[in-house]
Scaffold this motif. Structure first.
Motif, PDB file in Angstrom:
ATOM      1  N   ASP A 222      55.864  15.086 -21.961  1.00  0.00           N
ATOM      2  CA  ASP A 222      55.451  13.715 -22.246  1.00  0.00           C
ATOM      3  C   ASP A 222      54.059  13.419 -21.694  1.00  0.00           C
ATOM      4  O   ASP A 222      53.253  12.735 -22.339  1.00  0.00           O
ATOM      5  N   VAL A 223      53.765  13.914 -20.486  1.00  0.00           N
ATOM      6  CA  VAL A 223      52.487  13.604 -19.842  1.00  0.00           C
ATOM      7  C   VAL A 223      51.319  14.058 -20.713  1.00  0.00           C
ATOM      8  O   VAL A 223      50.311  13.355 -20.857  1.00  0.00           O
ATOM      9  N   TYR A 224      51.431  15.242 -21.289  1.00  0.00           N
ATOM     10  CA  TYR A 224      50.365  15.737 -22.169  1.00  0.00           C
ATOM     11  C   TYR A 224      50.112  14.741 -23.299  1.00  0.00           C
ATOM     12  O   TYR A 224      48.953  14.437 -23.627  1.00  0.00           O
ATOM     13  N   PHE A 225      51.169  14.193 -23.888  1.00  0.00           N
ATOM     14  CA  PHE A 225      51.004  13.313 -25.047  1.00  0.00           C
ATOM     15  C   PHE A 225      50.650  11.882 -24.638  1.00  0.00           C
ATOM     16  O   PHE A 225      50.097  11.135 -25.444  1.00  0.00           O
ATOM     17  N   TYR A 226      50.946  11.501 -23.392  1.00  0.00           N
ATOM     18  CA  TYR A 226      50.421  10.224 -22.905  1.00  0.00           C
ATOM     19  C   TYR A 226      48.895  10.257 -22.935  1.00  0.00           C
ATOM     20  O   TYR A 226      48.233   9.355 -23.458  1.00  0.00           O
ATOM     21  N   GLN A 227      48.343  11.312 -22.338  1.00  0.00           N
ATOM     22  CA  GLN A 227      46.878  11.426 -22.276  1.00  0.00           C
ATOM     23  C   GLN A 227      46.290  11.576 -23.677  1.00  0.00           C
ATOM     24  O   GLN A 227      45.251  10.985 -23.991  1.00  0.00           O
ATOM     25  N   LEU A 228      46.944  12.372 -24.506  1.00  0.00           N
ATOM     26  CA  LEU A 228      46.432  12.584 -25.862  1.00  0.00           C
ATOM     27  C   LEU A 228      46.396  11.279 -26.646  1.00  0.00           C
ATOM     28  O   LEU A 228      45.401  10.971 -27.318  1.00  0.00           O
ATOM     29  N   ALA A 229      47.463  10.491 -26.577  1.00  0.00           N
ATOM     30  CA  ALA A 229      47.506   9.223 -27.306  1.00  0.00           C
ATOM     31  C   ALA A 229      46.423   8.280 -26.807  1.00  0.00           C
ATOM     32  O   ALA A 229      45.765   7.584 -27.598  1.00  0.00           O
ATOM     33  N   LEU A 230      46.219   8.254 -25.491  1.00  0.00           N
ATOM     34  CA  LEU A 230      45.184   7.389 -24.928  1.00  0.00           C
ATOM     35  C   LEU A 230      43.804   7.803 -25.439  1.00  0.00           C
ATOM     36  O   LEU A 230      42.964   6.949 -25.754  1.00  0.00           O
ATOM     37  N   ASP A 231      43.572   9.111 -25.546  1.00  0.00           N
ATOM     38  CA  ASP A 231      42.278   9.601 -26.027  1.00  0.00           C
ATOM     39  C   ASP A 231      42.077   9.308 -27.514  1.00  0.00           C
ATOM     40  O   ASP A 231      40.953   9.007 -27.946  1.00  0.00           O
ATOM     41  N   ILE A 232      43.139   9.393 -28.289  1.00  0.00           N
ATOM     42  CA  ILE A 232      43.009   9.150 -29.740  1.00  0.00           C
ATOM     43  C   ILE A 232      42.798   7.667 -30.015  1.00  0.00           C
ATOM     44  O   ILE A 232      41.941   7.278 -30.817  1.00  0.00           O
TER      45      ILE A 232
END
Length: 617
Positions: free
Chosen positions: A385-395
């Motif tokens: 989940d942590v990886y996709f938290y950061q990814l969503a924030l960047d997108i």
């Protein structure tokens, strides 16, 4: 004596007699004129009216309802058929006392209360000249009993009819649907010429969606009957035109496998062919017996179905709107690659939670102790989940919205079944328009792992997975594959409808995501390794667990499933396609309040894929 003779007046007597004779003659003439006038009225002026009434006494027009078209699965297995039956019908305007007639008939033939209620309801709704069924599916003994007593029941007939039967019953009730008695709303909306003599109409599923093809056109015949109503001969016959037979995309074997695999779980399974949008299986559990509606369901039974907490009449496959959870992570990864904010080799450190700058709230990972340093491949395989938290924030939420909408999320897909829901793919504009509020970064994090405002239907998840399977191509989901005109052996096939494809800057991104989804199924670190074990084909999949209720910030460990009330337990989700190198099936599964997607929903998806890909023993 002289006085008596003086009283006689012969002249007066003759005048009186003549007067009386004239009066009598005039009376005779008047009566003759009245008789002649009445004869002229009957024989000349009103000849057509009374000739018609005379014909009605010996000739009757009987409307012949068309045979409803049959429904088959893709392999020719019957899903909806017609069975011959006899039904007792009454024409209200031909009966002096309807209630008395029903009571008298009940002394000869068993007429349950629900049949009486349905009959009286239709008497109030329909024209008096229309024949209305009182009892359906009469036994041969009941038919014989009525025939012996027919002379006592003017306006009552027994007619041969066809009744609908669904061989798969509950297994395909939400997909195939059912027919039910015409309601007042139905009668007002339908073409009265085409629906003369029709007692039932498609209500849900294929039966409703393709009513215009299945129904056909009525016929009629004029019969000569005696005073007791017994048919003497047919004078004129115009046959009905049967409805068209339909061939569905459904595969009965896969449908049954999906129902069996879902077992006692409430939820849904949708399987599609990525190469044309064919729906191979569409399951919603709990289900119901469609035969309850064919002859008109009684109020108590219908109320019981509506009051059932499992909501058996609710089509979860098309109308259930659930958080997709981690099943959207492969598409979220594609969004990051396409937006250029990440590369496949980019790594993030997962320590079990994520925090926004200047914010003390912890956005937790499902693995409380974290996954350590992970790249995109690991993040999908292990569902970090942590990886996709950061990814969503960047997108960013708006880019996420625009990209994911290309996979059919947040919109009705246009499937040829009634009642489809659109789900919700949130954006800044959506929140501003619906809530008059600004969008917060924390909400973007939730969307990044398929939570928060985001909801999808099982059909949308299957469609999304199918588009990933065939590298961005896609077809509108469909359940009708072909039709057969009445009296013809030729089958007319319908062409699939393509949707706008998703194009990536680098086509190799598809390969990276496919490899990661295969790792979910076929590597030791994958979240669904057990579901992929021993498969004779390669599977690309993704598990998901959608939270129904969140944990407090003080909860360091996930609660034991048995310690949580069922209605608060997480939903188990799973999406997959196979074979991964040449896909012919894409599956979406949701098991409500079942917990782990990999542990519960994964094996369900595997069983469905096996039914498609494994040879039949």
């Amino acid at each position: 004596m002289a006085e008596i003779k003086s009283l006689k007046n012969p002249l007066a007597e003759r005048q009186l007699t003549l007067f009386r004779a004239v009066i009598a003659g005039l009376g005779v003439v008047a009566l003759t004129l009245v008789l002649v006038g009445r004869l002229l009225q009957l024989q000349v002026v009103d000849h057509d009216v009374y000739a018609t009434r005379s014909d009605d006494n010996r000739m009757r027009v009987r409307i012949i309802a068309p045979a409803r078209g049959l429904v088959y699965d893709r392999n020719g297995i019957v899903l909806a058929e017609n069975l011959p039956t006899y039904q007792l019908e009454i024409v209200p305007e031909q009966v002096e006392d309807v209630e008395g007639t029903v009571t008298a008939l009940a002394e000869l033939i068993d007429i349950p209360d629900r049949d009486r209620e349905r009959f009286y309801r239709r008497v109030d709704q329909e024209p008096g000249f229309r024949s209305i069924p009182l009892r359906t599916r009469l036994t041969p003994q009941e038919v014989a009993t009525f025939e012996v007593n027919r002379q006592d029941f003017e306006g009552v007939e027994i007619h041969a009819a066809l009744t609908r039967r669904y061989p798969l019953g509950r297994l395909a009730a939400h997909a195939v649907g059912y027919v039910g008695s015409l309601s007042e709303t139905d009668v007002a909306a339908l073409d009265p010429r085409r629906y003369r003599g029709t007692q039932r109409i498609g209500k849900v599923g294929v039966e409703a969606a393709h009513e215009s093809l299945l129904h056909g056109d009525p016929g009629s015949k004029i019969i000569e009957a005696n005073a007791q109503g017994r048919t003497l001969r047919d004078l004129q016959y115009q046959g009905p035109t049967a409805g068209e037979n339909l061939f569905l995309t459904l595969d009965a074997k896969i449908q049954e496998a999906a129902v069996t695999a879902l077992g006692q779980h409430d939820g849904a399974v949708v399987a599609v062919d990525p190469n044309n949008g064919d729906i191979l299986a569409l399951v919603s559990q709990p289900s119901f017996d469609p035969h309850l509606f064919v002859d008109g369901i009684d109020y108590v039974t219908y109320a019981g179905l509506n009051a059932d907490p499992g909501r058996p009449l609710f089509n979860r496959a098309l109308q259930g709107q659930y958080p997709p959870g981690s099943t959207v992570k492969p598409v979220m990864a594609l969004a990051g690659l396409q937006a250029g904010v990440v590369t496949p080799r980019h790594r993030e450190m997962c320590i079990g939670f994520f925090m926004l700058p200047d914010n003390e709230r912890r956005y937790r990972d499902w693995k409380r102790r974290g996954h350590g340093l992970v790249d995109m491949h690991d993040a999908i395989a292990q569902s970090c989940d942590v990886y996709f938290y950061q990814l969503a924030l960047d997108i960013g939420i708006d880019t996420i919205h625009d990209f994911l909408s290309g996979f059919g999320l947040g919109q009705a897909l246009g499937v040829d079944l009634p009642g489809e829901k659109p789900g919700l793919l949130p954006s800044r504009d959506w929140k501003r328009a619906t809530r008059n509020e600004t969008w917060y970064p924390g909400e973007t994090l939730n969307v990044g792992i398929g939570q928060g405002f985001m909801t999808t239907t099982p059909l949308q998840l299957a469609h999304m997975t199918a588009m990933v399977a065939v590298r961005g191509r896609g077809y509108r989901p469909r359940i009708l594959a072909a039709k057969q005109l009445p009296g013809s052996e030729d089958v007319i096939e319908f062409e699939p409808t393509p949707v706008a494809p998703v194009h990536l800057n680098d086509p190799h991104y598809w390969d990276r995501i496919a490899e990661s989804m295969e790792a979910v199924m076929h590597t030791a670190q994958g979240t669904a390794t057990r579901s992929g074990a021993d498969a004779s084909y390669r599977i690309a999949g993704k598990s998901g667990t959608a939270q129904v209720t969140g944990l407090s910030q003080e909860d360091d460990e996930a609660p034991d499933l048995l310690d949580v009330p069922r209605e608060l337990r997480d939903h188990a989700l799973f999406v997959a396609y196979a074979p991964s190198d040449a896909p012919t099936i894409a599956v979406a599964v949701i098991a409500e309040h079942a917990g782990s997607g990999g542990r519960i929903a994964g094996p369900i998806a595997r069983a469905v894929m096996d039914a498609r890909l494994e040879p039949t023993p």
